[in-house]
Design an enzyme around this catalytic site. Sequence first.
Site, PDB file in Angstrom:
ATOM      1  NE  ARG A 109     -10.798 -10.193  -1.528  1.00 22.90           N
ATOM      2  CZ  ARG A 109     -11.194  -9.357  -2.476  1.00 22.90           C
ATOM      3  NH1 ARG A 109     -11.470  -9.806  -3.676  1.00 22.90           N
ATOM      4  NH2 ARG A 109     -11.324  -8.077  -2.220  1.00 22.90           N
ATOM      5  CE  LYS A 136      -3.897  -1.876   2.707  1.00 22.94           C
ATOM      6  NZ  LYS A 136      -4.952  -1.765   1.705  1.00 22.94           N
TER       7      LYS A 136
END
Length: 492
Positions: free
Chosen positions: A338, A264
Amino acid sequence: MKQTICNVFPSADAYILPFASPAKRHISLGKELDDAIDLALERHFQAGAGEVKALMVPVAGKLIQLVFSGFGEMPLMPRKLYLNAAKAFRMCKDAGAECVAVALDNLPALCEDADLFETVGRLPLLVNYANTGRKNNPKVKAFREVCFVSEHTGLNDRMQAAIDCAEGTVIARTLCNQPASFQTPHSLAEDAAKLGAECGFSTEILEQPQIEALGMDSFLSVARGAKNTPPALIVMRYLQGGDAPVVGYVGKGLVYDSGGYSLKSNANMKNMFDDMGGAAAVIGAMSAIARQKLPVNIIGVVAACENKLSYDSYVPGDIIGSMAGKSIEVTNTDAEGRLTLADAITYAIRKEGCDVIVDIATLTGAAKAAVGKYSSAVISNDDALYTALQKAAYSSSEKVWRLDADEEMQSCLNSAVADIKNASGATTDGGGCILGGLFLQEFVEKKRWIHIDMAGVNFRAEPPAFTTTGATGYGAALLFYLARELPQYLKT
Ligand code: BES
Ligand code: ZN
Ligand code: ZN
């Protein structure tokens, strides 16, 4: 902080007076104060929704604050009350009031409608919460006592529910605001166990070797880059619902999400200690549910880990396994939530016998792009379960917005080399929030399921009055009220 109900006005530093428009005084606080209130109502206060005005008046040699809180025209909904009554409490707190009395009977709906009463009853704790971290000698103002004044009787149980629920939210905020320099997967597990012992649910903490034995390859792949902070599978059990179906509350528990090799930017990374907001919501809700002794069977599951960089971290292009036996092509190591949730869901279904799955996660930035910062984005395969969630959202004032799980989008997750890929990899596909949900749906084994993507509502840098800068604690109240709806829903 003490929170009480009384039928006479105590001596206080501030009185909150709730008004619907047109503004009228329905109660008496004694001649001097009544005159002051009536004069203010003549010219200075219309009771519009969100209007808040304070007046300092001398009473028996001391200045007290009258805080006029407006809610506009009736009928009043919990969310409107939540947003606007919070402003009145915030004004009292900022002015340094330590003892506050709330003149409930000036707006009888607040006592007559249990949802409204509980909403206002949650606010003192929510507004009192301060996020001062490890600051030395922080200057915090706080309530010592808030008294709800009413002639109505029979409000005590609802008040206790409001307190337990608000404490659940405060637990969620406190856990979520811990930076990764203090919070590890194991410290989170220990915090959950401590709360379980205090509130009345049991906790089991599974360590790396046990997680390996379960075949949770997807979860372990994410965790692998953080050598000093090994993963923990946190299982919380509260089974007080007799033979009712078992509901799994599965929370995303990334104590830090750097993105991994799909790193990120600093701006997108600096608050990523909050990437366990889903886990915090589950732990806060379990605490409130157990304190309230709700007649439900809930299993909380958190696959806690960190998404960090090391020579050994998983990388884009990897093909990994999962507890369910499906192979997964990792196209983006930042779509890690996820991967942890997929195994946590399989664990909840296969090892804990859950019949219903509710997962909650700070899963995608796309959730905020889709529905904005005031609602979570929800995907479900069960209309009745979503109706129960809507009722819970009404009671908790935590908004939800359902998106279609558009099956056509599923093809974006097709992989040539594995059963599924974890992210589409093509920015032109869009629908990132839906894809997160569709990925998880592959692991719910046709169980009744609801997915709550709370990435957009978890953290506020410019907080509304009911919270402060940092984690909002979103989800704890929602899941608490959902558990209260469940016995009714599970009958159908
Ligand atoms: N934890 C983030 C999601 C997030 C973003 C939470 C902003 C709170 C605020 C999640 O793990 C993530 O990085 N998701 C990716 C998914 C993408 C790579 C498919 C995202 O949203 O960009
Ligand atoms: Zn990520
Ligand atoms: Zn994440």
